[in-house]
Design an enzyme around this catalytic site. Structure first.
Site, PDB file in Angstrom:
ATOM      1  N   TYR A 146       0.873  -1.180   0.000  1.00 20.05           N
ATOM      2  CA  TYR A 146       0.000   0.000   0.000  1.00 20.05           C
ATOM      3  C   TYR A 146       0.907   1.226   0.000  1.00 20.05           C
ATOM      4  O   TYR A 146       2.029   1.165  -0.508  1.00 20.05           O
ATOM      5  CB  TYR A 146      -0.932  -0.082   1.219  1.00 20.05           C
ATOM      6  CG  TYR A 146      -2.062   0.908   1.253  1.00 20.05           C
ATOM      7  CD1 TYR A 146      -2.825   1.181   0.124  1.00 20.05           C
ATOM      8  CD2 TYR A 146      -2.384   1.577   2.425  1.00 20.05           C
ATOM      9  CE1 TYR A 146      -3.872   2.095   0.158  1.00 20.05           C
ATOM     10  CE2 TYR A 146      -3.439   2.484   2.478  1.00 20.05           C
ATOM     11  CZ  TYR A 146      -4.174   2.735   1.345  1.00 20.05           C
ATOM     12  OH  TYR A 146      -5.203   3.627   1.386  1.00 20.05           O
ATOM     13  N   ARG A 199      -6.300  10.507 -10.603  1.00 25.28           N
ATOM     14  CA  ARG A 199      -5.647  11.191  -9.485  1.00 25.28           C
ATOM     15  C   ARG A 199      -5.087  10.154  -8.523  1.00 25.28           C
ATOM     16  O   ARG A 199      -5.595   9.951  -7.439  1.00 25.28           O
ATOM     17  CB  ARG A 199      -6.645  12.114  -8.762  1.00 25.28           C
ATOM     18  CG  ARG A 199      -5.979  13.140  -7.865  1.00 25.28           C
ATOM     19  CD  ARG A 199      -6.946  13.664  -6.833  1.00 25.28           C
ATOM     20  NE  ARG A 199      -7.392  12.641  -5.904  1.00 25.28           N
ATOM     21  CZ  ARG A 199      -6.718  12.239  -4.839  1.00 25.28           C
ATOM     22  NH1 ARG A 199      -5.548  12.770  -4.553  1.00 25.28           N
ATOM     23  NH2 ARG A 199      -7.213  11.304  -4.041  1.00 25.28           N
ATOM     24  N   ASP A 290      -9.460   7.277  -6.096  1.00 23.68           N
ATOM     25  CA  ASP A 290      -8.533   8.091  -6.886  1.00 23.68           C
ATOM     26  C   ASP A 290      -9.146   8.639  -8.181  1.00 23.68           C
ATOM     27  O   ASP A 290      -8.505   8.641  -9.235  1.00 23.68           O
ATOM     28  CB  ASP A 290      -7.246   7.307  -7.172  1.00 23.68           C
ATOM     29  CG  ASP A 290      -6.386   7.169  -5.920  1.00 23.68           C
ATOM     30  OD1 ASP A 290      -6.763   7.756  -4.897  1.00 23.68           O
ATOM     31  OD2 ASP A 290      -5.357   6.470  -5.957  1.00 23.68           O
ATOM     32  N   ASN A 497      -3.642   6.270   8.372  1.00 21.45           N
ATOM     33  CA  ASN A 497      -3.760   5.402   7.204  1.00 21.45           C
ATOM     34  C   ASN A 497      -5.219   5.005   6.995  1.00 21.45           C
ATOM     35  O   ASN A 497      -5.858   4.496   7.922  1.00 21.45           O
ATOM     36  CB  ASN A 497      -2.892   4.150   7.433  1.00 21.45           C
ATOM     37  CG  ASN A 497      -2.645   3.375   6.164  1.00 21.45           C
ATOM     38  OD1 ASN A 497      -3.542   3.207   5.350  1.00 21.45           O
ATOM     39  ND2 ASN A 497      -1.421   2.890   6.002  1.00 21.45           N
TER      40      ASN A 497
END
Length: 613
Positions: A146, A199, A290, A497
């Site tokens: 990640y 993005r 995103d 996170n």
């Protein structure tokens, strides 16, 4: 007789209706490798819709199937009966020893990208071993699968790409998405993470290379939340890219034309959402990931009350950020409404966090109007104030009645906030002056540098702690190492996170069949995460539970969501489970090999009805 049958058994646990002895029942397969069995998925767990699927696997296919492959952990009996004797070296290794072998290979790699490729190749080869490795030390491996390494992996996806993982749907497939979903081998999909690659983290438009994000997110659905990997589907919607470097790169794997926008783009998304709900049901979770600001809010508002969907960049980021703020209140010893927040950035993340902060303040008893007055935002054109031109609807909500201010430094100096939150992916945006000013205005300044990956962080943990002389309350989006000051104080920076949020939310939503995901679920999740931060954690500088406990965090979030959903008539699966902890626990995926797996791989000659346990 209990027996684990194939990949469905991994998810549900099933048994043969017949009580025939084990070897007698399965012996015919040895001479009939094309044998079939029909698996009937009944309403397990209180209401999961029925599905039916015919499957077959034996011999060489097993060693090439990541769901079924155990490598050298297959016993001699299994190798003989499955027809794979001779396809493997004669050595027999337990899963524990296999983990050690993987680790030895992993440790020979010096670059994080090479380590990422090692792990992704393992996922393609032996899925259970992959998740066993991840869960053996989640704190160690999360930065690889990640953030921040997944960002580098996306940038290098043309080189790192080994084997297709996920579904690539392009703008040219419009009109045929339902057929494309049928290409995916799994039928019982419960969760989808989808991106259009515009993005990616703070890296911008990576087009087709963005597939690394859904793949990485869903790996954490399983590693952190226990969602079954075969119930997860990563999707990339490729509509082109405006990244000239990629368009001119001969190794680029995506569509080589400019992004398609407008009506055609919207039609693609509409068709995708409808096709998913038609095939997998209205309760299939669709996580948007995103998308650019121009689409993220619009699509969330368009679909949130029609499908089971959320946007992690808006709502997941908001939940984890508010969790850190709620934990910080135990250090500052005051209420949320006593704070003034200045954001660097006014995009998806900033708006999501600001919205959830106002909800939390309202829950404290502050009016919505007064809560909004506590939130100030700085974008590329300066402070967002009333009367400034070209403000979109989201920015208009948080526009303040104040003279124009051009820079973040000026805004901090004039407004004297108690907290600054960076979500604009501008490296070094929290300058030495800003941090020192925050320390001058506040005994315990809250400084959240939340942009990803690490190269985009607004400041480092070391800069925050040193410039505030250890008084700063710090959280970041990417991981930072511990910091020891000259006076001997040691701090362990809290990583805000999103993995604290989305795996547990997904598990809870899937478990009880939530149809629409409300903001309340994300505030409830933030409160649960903050509750799990101990006094010892706070003393060390941690605003979140240690990442090593993230599976427990996800489990508790899921149980909380299930409880909330039933109390507020949001659940679809009935009857309501009396023991919700046991109910959720029963759904969690185990990466351990089954003790006896012969009958997991081959089936009798005649179709036989199998019922869920």
């Amino acid at each position: 007789m209990n027996s684990v049958i194939g990949k469905q058994a991994v998810s549900l646990g099933i048994r043969a209706a017949s009580g025939a002895p084990r070897l007698g029942l399965w012996a015919p397969v040895l001479s009939h490798p094309q044998s079939l069995i029909r698996v009937c998925h009944t309403a397990a767990g209180g209401g999961h819709p029925a599905k039916s699927q015919a499957i077959k696997k034996r011999g060489y296919d097993i060693t090439r199937n990541p769901y079924l492959n155990k490598g050298m952990a297959f016993t001699l009996e299994e190798r003989l009966q499955l027809g794979i004797h001779g396809l493997l070296p004669p050595c027999f290794l337990s899963q524990d020893v296999q983990v050690l072998r993987v680790m030895k290979s992993y440790e020979t790699k010096s670059s994080d990208l090479d380590k990422y490729i090692i792990l992704m190749t393992l996922q393609d080869r032996n899925e259970k071993l992959f998740y066993r490795v991840l869960t053996s030390d989640i704190e160690r491996f999360m930065p690889i699968v990640y953030t921040p390494t997944v960002g580098l992996a996306c940038q290098q996806y043309g080189l790192a790409f080994r084997r297709p993982r996920g579904l690539f749907i392009t703008i040219h497939d419009k009109g045929h998405i339902a057929t494309m979903l049928n290409s995916w081998p799994e039928e019982d999909i419960k969760a989808i993470v989808v991106t259009d690659g515009e993005r990616i983290l703070g890296l911008g438009d990576l087009g087709g290379y963005g597939m690394g994000i859904p793949v990485g997110k869903l790996a954490l659905y399983t590693a952190c939340g226990g969602v079954h990997p075969q119930q997860c589907l990563p999707v990339l919607l490729d509509v082109g890219t405006d990244n000239e470097a990629l368009l001119n790169d001969p190794l680029y794997i995506g569509l080589k034309h400019k992004r398609v926008r407008g009506k055609e783009y919207d039609e693609l998304i509409d068709e995708f959402m409808q096709a998913v709900s038609n095939k997998y049901g209205m309760n299939c979770l669709i996580q948007f990931e995103d998308f650019a600001n121009s689409n993220a809010f619009r699509l969330l508002n368009k679909y949130r009350n029609k499908y089971c969907t959320f946007n992690d960049d808006i709502q997941g980021t908001a939940s984890v950020a508010v969790a850190g703020i709620l934990a910080a209140l135990r250090i500052t010893n005051n209420k949320l409404s006593d704070h003034k927040f200045v954001f660097q950035g006014a995009g998806e993340a900033a708006m999501g966090i600001a919205t959830l902060i106002t909800m939390a303040m309202e829950k404290e008893g502050t009016s919505r109007g007064d809560a909004i007055k506590k939130i100030w935002m700085v974008d590329s054109k300066g402070l967002i104030v009333k009367g400034r031109g070209n403000l979109n609807h989201e920015k208009e909500v948080f526009a303040q009645d104040h003279p124009q201010v051009k820079t973040l430094e000026e805004a901090v100096q004039i407004l004297k906030p108690t907290a600054i939150i960076g979500v604009a992916a501008i490296s070094g945006a929290f300058t030495e002056k800003i941090i020192k000013d925050m320390a001058a205005f506040n005994e315990r300044p809250i400084i959240f540098a939340l942009s990803n990956p690490t190269s985009k962080a607004e400041c480092t943990a070391e800069q925050c702690y040193q410039l505030t002389e250890g008084r700063g309350i710090f959280a970041s989006g990417s991981p930072f190492s511990k910091v020891t000051l000259a006076n001997g104080q040691t701090f362990y920076p809290g990583q805000g996170n999103n993995a604290y949020v989305f795996p547990g939310v997904a598990l809870g939503v899937i478990a009880c069949g939530v149809r629409h995901i409300s903001e309340d679920l994300f505030l409830t999740t933030a409160e649960m995460i903050a509750e799990m931060v101990t006094a010892e954690n706070l003393a060390e500088g941690r605003l979140y539970p240690p990442l090593s406990s993230i599976r427990d965090v996800s489990f508790k979030i899921a149980v909380k969501i299930v409880d909330y959903a039933y109390k507020n008539n949001m659940a679809s699966w009935y009857p309501e489970p009396a023991d919700k902890e046991s109910f959720v626990r029963s759904l969690i995926y185990s990466p351990d090999y089954d003790s006896s797996t012969i009958d997991s791989y081959h089936w009798p000659t005649k179709a036989m009805e199998i019922q869920d346990v």
